[in-house]
Design a protein around this motif. Structure first.
Motif, PDB file in Angstrom:
ATOM      1  N   MET A  11       3.446   3.260   3.662  1.00 22.50           N
ATOM      2  CA  MET A  11       2.776   3.798   2.475  1.00 22.50           C
ATOM      3  C   MET A  11       2.269   5.210   2.741  1.00 22.50           C
ATOM      4  O   MET A  11       1.617   5.461   3.757  1.00 22.50           O
ATOM      5  CB  MET A  11       1.590   2.911   2.087  1.00 22.50           C
ATOM      6  CG  MET A  11       1.969   1.527   1.654  1.00 22.50           C
ATOM      7  SD  MET A  11       0.531   0.497   1.279  1.00 22.50           S
ATOM      8  CE  MET A  11      -0.044   1.255  -0.223  1.00 22.50           C
ATOM      9  N   ASP A  12       2.552   6.116   1.818  1.00 21.16           N
ATOM     10  CA  ASP A  12       2.014   7.473   1.920  1.00 21.16           C
ATOM     11  C   ASP A  12       0.497   7.412   1.857  1.00 21.16           C
ATOM     12  O   ASP A  12      -0.076   6.721   1.018  1.00 21.16           O
ATOM     13  CB  ASP A  12       2.518   8.343   0.768  1.00 21.16           C
ATOM     14  CG  ASP A  12       3.976   8.725   0.928  1.00 21.16           C
ATOM     15  OD1 ASP A  12       4.477   8.710   2.069  1.00 21.16           O
ATOM     16  OD2 ASP A  12       4.613   9.041  -0.087  1.00 21.16           O
ATOM     17  N   GLY A  13      -0.170   8.101   2.742  1.00 16.29           N
ATOM     18  CA  GLY A  13      -1.619   8.184   2.735  1.00 16.29           C
ATOM     19  C   GLY A  13      -2.331   7.041   3.436  1.00 16.29           C
ATOM     20  O   GLY A  13      -3.551   7.014   3.458  1.00 16.29           O
ATOM     21  N   PHE A  14      -1.583   6.094   4.019  1.00 19.83           N
ATOM     22  CA  PHE A  14      -2.219   4.984   4.718  1.00 19.83           C
ATOM     23  C   PHE A  14      -2.988   5.510   5.921  1.00 19.83           C
ATOM     24  O   PHE A  14      -2.492   6.322   6.691  1.00 19.83           O
ATOM     25  CB  PHE A  14      -1.192   3.949   5.178  1.00 19.83           C
ATOM     26  CG  PHE A  14      -1.798   2.847   6.002  1.00 19.83           C
ATOM     27  CD1 PHE A  14      -2.493   1.824   5.396  1.00 19.83           C
ATOM     28  CD2 PHE A  14      -1.698   2.859   7.380  1.00 19.83           C
ATOM     29  CE1 PHE A  14      -3.078   0.807   6.150  1.00 19.83           C
ATOM     30  CE2 PHE A  14      -2.268   1.855   8.146  1.00 19.83           C
ATOM     31  CZ  PHE A  14      -2.954   0.827   7.528  1.00 19.83           C
ATOM     32  N   VAL A  15      -4.227   5.065   6.072  1.00 18.65           N
ATOM     33  CA  VAL A  15      -5.058   5.458   7.202  1.00 18.65           C
ATOM     34  C   VAL A  15      -5.458   4.200   7.955  1.00 18.65           C
ATOM     35  O   VAL A  15      -6.023   3.274   7.369  1.00 18.65           O
ATOM     36  CB  VAL A  15      -6.320   6.215   6.735  1.00 18.65           C
ATOM     37  CG1 VAL A  15      -7.207   6.551   7.907  1.00 18.65           C
ATOM     38  CG2 VAL A  15      -5.938   7.454   5.962  1.00 18.65           C
TER      39      VAL A  15
END
Length: 68
Positions: free
Chosen positions: A47-51
């Motif tokens: 996922m884009d932006g997963f932290v």
């Protein structure tokens, strides 16, 4: 599920966020024992932006732990 925390409609809002994984194993290390660290290849990494949350660095700590 009918949750009321977060206000009416909160669950509807969060379930509509995309991309979202439905019926996918998040690959927690040991969820049954409260081990929410992720295994090396969880689907969330795509996922884009997963932290990644450092679960071993959060929570209640003793004063001695805080000094380190």
């Amino acid at each position: 599920m009918n949750f009321t925390w977060g206000g009416a409609g909160a669950m509807d809002h969060y379930s509509s966020i995309s991309p979202n994984f439905h019926n996918v194993d998040p690959l927690f290390m040991d969820e049954a024992a409260g081990g929410l660290n992720l295994r090396p290849e969880p689907p969330a990494f795509a996922m884009d932006g997963f932290v990644l949350i450092a679960f071993d660095e959060i929570g209640i700590r003793s004063g001695q732990d805080m000094e380190q």
